[in-house]
Design a protein around this motif. Structure first.
Motif, PDB file in Angstrom:
ATOM      1  N   ASP A 219       9.702  23.037  26.486  1.00 61.08           N
ATOM      2  CA  ASP A 219       9.242  21.682  26.131  1.00 61.08           C
ATOM      3  C   ASP A 219      10.068  21.093  25.000  1.00 61.08           C
ATOM      4  O   ASP A 219      10.159  19.869  24.864  1.00 61.08           O
ATOM      5  CB  ASP A 219       7.777  21.736  25.688  1.00 61.08           C
ATOM      6  CG  ASP A 219       6.878  22.335  26.744  1.00 61.08           C
ATOM      7  OD1 ASP A 219       6.827  21.789  27.856  1.00 61.08           O
ATOM      8  OD2 ASP A 219       6.218  23.364  26.462  1.00 61.08           O
ATOM      9  N   VAL A 220      10.615  21.966  24.140  1.00 62.96           N
ATOM     10  CA  VAL A 220      11.442  21.561  23.017  1.00 62.96           C
ATOM     11  C   VAL A 220      12.607  22.554  22.915  1.00 62.96           C
ATOM     12  O   VAL A 220      12.580  23.609  23.543  1.00 62.96           O
ATOM     13  CB  VAL A 220      10.659  21.544  21.682  1.00 62.96           C
ATOM     14  CG1 VAL A 220       9.572  20.486  21.688  1.00 62.96           C
ATOM     15  CG2 VAL A 220      10.075  22.922  21.381  1.00 62.96           C
ATOM     16  N   GLY A 257      15.021  14.330  27.546  1.00 62.41           N
ATOM     17  CA  GLY A 257      13.771  13.893  26.936  1.00 62.41           C
ATOM     18  C   GLY A 257      13.137  14.914  26.018  1.00 62.41           C
ATOM     19  O   GLY A 257      11.918  14.877  25.806  1.00 62.41           O
ATOM     20  N   LYS A 258      13.932  15.818  25.438  1.00 60.76           N
ATOM     21  CA  LYS A 258      13.395  16.871  24.581  1.00 60.76           C
ATOM     22  C   LYS A 258      13.842  16.680  23.135  1.00 60.76           C
ATOM     23  O   LYS A 258      14.954  16.236  22.858  1.00 60.76           O
ATOM     24  CB  LYS A 258      13.854  18.260  25.049  1.00 60.76           C
ATOM     25  CG  LYS A 258      13.622  18.539  26.529  1.00 60.76           C
ATOM     26  CD  LYS A 258      12.150  18.529  26.889  1.00 60.76           C
ATOM     27  CE  LYS A 258      11.954  18.858  28.362  1.00 60.76           C
ATOM     28  NZ  LYS A 258      10.534  18.783  28.773  1.00 60.76           N
ATOM     29  N   GLY A 259      12.973  17.078  22.207  1.00 60.20           N
ATOM     30  CA  GLY A 259      13.314  17.071  20.799  1.00 60.20           C
ATOM     31  C   GLY A 259      13.835  18.422  20.362  1.00 60.20           C
ATOM     32  O   GLY A 259      13.754  19.407  21.096  1.00 60.20           O
ATOM     33  N   VAL A 260      14.363  18.483  19.136  1.00 60.11           N
ATOM     34  CA  VAL A 260      14.971  19.704  18.602  1.00 60.11           C
ATOM     35  C   VAL A 260      14.337  20.053  17.262  1.00 60.11           C
ATOM     36  O   VAL A 260      14.214  19.190  16.388  1.00 60.11           O
ATOM     37  CB  VAL A 260      16.495  19.534  18.435  1.00 60.11           C
ATOM     38  CG1 VAL A 260      17.108  20.772  17.775  1.00 60.11           C
ATOM     39  CG2 VAL A 260      17.155  19.257  19.783  1.00 60.11           C
ATOM     40  N   LEU A 261      13.948  21.317  17.104  1.00 62.06           N
ATOM     41  CA  LEU A 261      13.539  21.832  15.794  1.00 62.06           C
ATOM     42  C   LEU A 261      14.642  22.733  15.279  1.00 62.06           C
ATOM     43  O   LEU A 261      15.243  23.489  16.047  1.00 62.06           O
ATOM     44  CB  LEU A 261      12.205  22.563  15.858  1.00 62.06           C
ATOM     45  CG  LEU A 261      12.003  23.759  16.782  1.00 62.06           C
ATOM     46  CD1 LEU A 261      10.912  24.676  16.228  1.00 62.06           C
ATOM     47  CD2 LEU A 261      11.620  23.319  18.185  1.00 62.06           C
ATOM     48  N   CYS A 262      14.911  22.652  13.978  1.00 61.57           N
ATOM     49  CA  CYS A 262      16.094  23.323  13.443  1.00 61.57           C
ATOM     50  C   CYS A 262      15.777  24.187  12.230  1.00 61.57           C
ATOM     51  O   CYS A 262      15.313  23.686  11.204  1.00 61.57           O
ATOM     52  CB  CYS A 262      17.158  22.293  13.081  1.00 61.57           C
ATOM     53  SG  CYS A 262      18.733  23.034  12.569  1.00 61.57           S
TER      54      CYS A 262
END
Length: 432
Positions: A219-220, A257-262
């Motif tokens: 999902d992400v 359409g996906k976000g990124v966590l870093c």
């Protein structure tokens, strides 16, 4: 080697793998599915009971008599009633203003505070036991910080099938990191990357990992800009991806359409990640005011994982212990600065390796950083729900929201530590 020349990942394998994984996880816990406790009054002649006897999952419950806190407004309702039908809140409010369905299952909450289920916005869930532990400690929703072999995708499906056994989960799949290690075996479409001498660094390789993740149901997307704090041989201030490489990851994710966590620690790394367009900054101990201002402008979330950093200070390894003692006060100052600037905050424990920290501990540390109690609670309810895109269904016990709740022995506005040990947890209308 040209990674792009490979055929696209197979969608059929995705579905088989997810279903097989979910079935395996469900099998390991089916026998452990909790019976409803004696404090929930049951009428075996009720429609809900007849459905349950027939094998139909109903998830309907009335929580009655507690003090209800709405994190969105701060409103406190004494002697409240929450009606959950088929896993969804149908009504909530003071007793007398809410109609209780006839023959409803009742969970008495007199003397207790009632809050929506909490959200752990950074957790690594690789087993059914870990998923169950997270729920029982109050995390009824969560976002994965990645797993090694797509276990989080299967946990997400387990939660959809058997919500009392796992939190509602936003899956991240595998880490987009220079050295995949054994994770290169997580999917056949990743194995060609094992031949790359410099690891996953080229634009083609970065896109490949993102594409495989999404094809497998992520999902992400999770990536990193710095080395790890939890390994004594690594330096968390060393940068592993450039701004250009991070931008490649973000672009590939956004295309689907996906976000990124870093994962991040150094100020330069944090700034590169934020300006590359990530959705949320994880850890971020040395994030500076320049980057925080950019985060506020962009609406980038900050998930500091204070509990994980505090945990380092308890390590038997002297390098890690010193790192934890040094980083925690720096990170708490960054959290307070972020809050004062208006940067959105989300609570996450970074639990992994079989140990699940209570999400209430993260709220306690947010409070310790200087946030008012209600704002600290919001980082694990309405704030984290917005980060996960669940603001219309998670984080409140209002009509139309998920029937997830925790019951507490004390007033969390006076003492947030009560969040660490919920007396009862309700997940999708099931009292655990």
């Amino acid at each position: 080697m040209c990674v792009e020349a490979l055929p696209p990942p197979s969608g059929r394998l995705t579905r088989r793998g997810v279903l097989a994984g979910a079935a395996a996880l469900a099998g390991t816990v089916a026998a452990a599915a909790p019976a409803t406790a004696a404090s929930v009054d049951r009428d075996t002649s009720s429609p809900a009971a007849r459905k349950a006897a027939a094998g139909v999952r109903c998830g309907s419950l009335v929580i009655r008599g507690g003090t209800l806190l709405d994190p969105a407004t701060g409103e406190v309702t004494e002697d409240a009633v929450v009606v959950i039908e088929d896993g969804t809140v149908r009504a909530s409010g003071p007793r007398g203003s809410v109609r209780v369905p006839r023959d409803a299952d009742i969970l008495e909450a007199h003397g207790r505070w009632v809050l929506p289920g909490l959200v752990d916005a950074h957790i690594h869930l690789s087993t059914a036991a870990e998923a169950r532990d997270a729920v029982r400690q109050g995390a009824t929703s969560a976002r994965s910080g990645s797993t090694s072999f797509y276990q989080d995708v299967a946990v997400r499906e387990l939660a959809r099938h058997s919500p009392e056994l796992a939190p509602r989960l936003t899956a991240a799949g595998i880490f987009v990191t220079p050295d995949l290690g054994e994770t290169v075996l997580a999917d056949p479409d990743l194995t060609p990357l094992a031949r790359l001498k410099d690891g996953v660094r080229s634009a083609e390789a970065l896109r490949r990992v993102v594409e495989v993740n999404i094809a497998r149901g992520a999902d992400v997307i999770k990536t990193r800009v710095n080395e790890r704090a939890g390994l004594p041989e690594q330096d968390p201030l060393v940068q592993v991806y450039s701004h250009e490489q991070l931008s490649e990851i973000v672009t590939a994710a956004r295309r689907r359409g996906k976000g990124v966590l870093c994962h991040s620690y150094s100020e330069k790394g944090c700034h590169d990640a934020v300006t590359a367009g990530i959705r949320s900054l994880e850890h971020g101990a040395f994030v500076g005011e320049r980057t925080l201002s950019e985060m506020r402008r962009r609406g980038t979330y900050f998930t500091p994982t204070l509990a994980a950093i505090a945990g380092l200070a308890q390590s038997k390894d002297p390098v890690l212990a010193e790192r934890g003692r040094t980083y925690l006060p720096v990170l708490q100052r960054a959290v307070l600065a972020a809050h004062e600037l208006g940067v959105p905050l989300a609570a996450g424990t970074d639990s992994s390796g079989g140990t699940v920290r209570p999400i209430g501990r993260e709220v306690e540390l947010m409070r310790g950083a200087g946030l008012p109690a209600l704002d600290a609670i919001r980082t694990a309810t309405t704030g984290a729900a917005r980060l996960l895109g669940l603001e219309r269904t998670v984080g409140r016990l209002a009509r139309g929201f998920a029937g997830d709740a925790i019951l507490l022995d004390g007033d969390p506005l006076a003492d947030v530590t009560v969040l660490k040990q919920p007396v009862r947890v309700v997940r999708a209308g099931y009292a655990l």
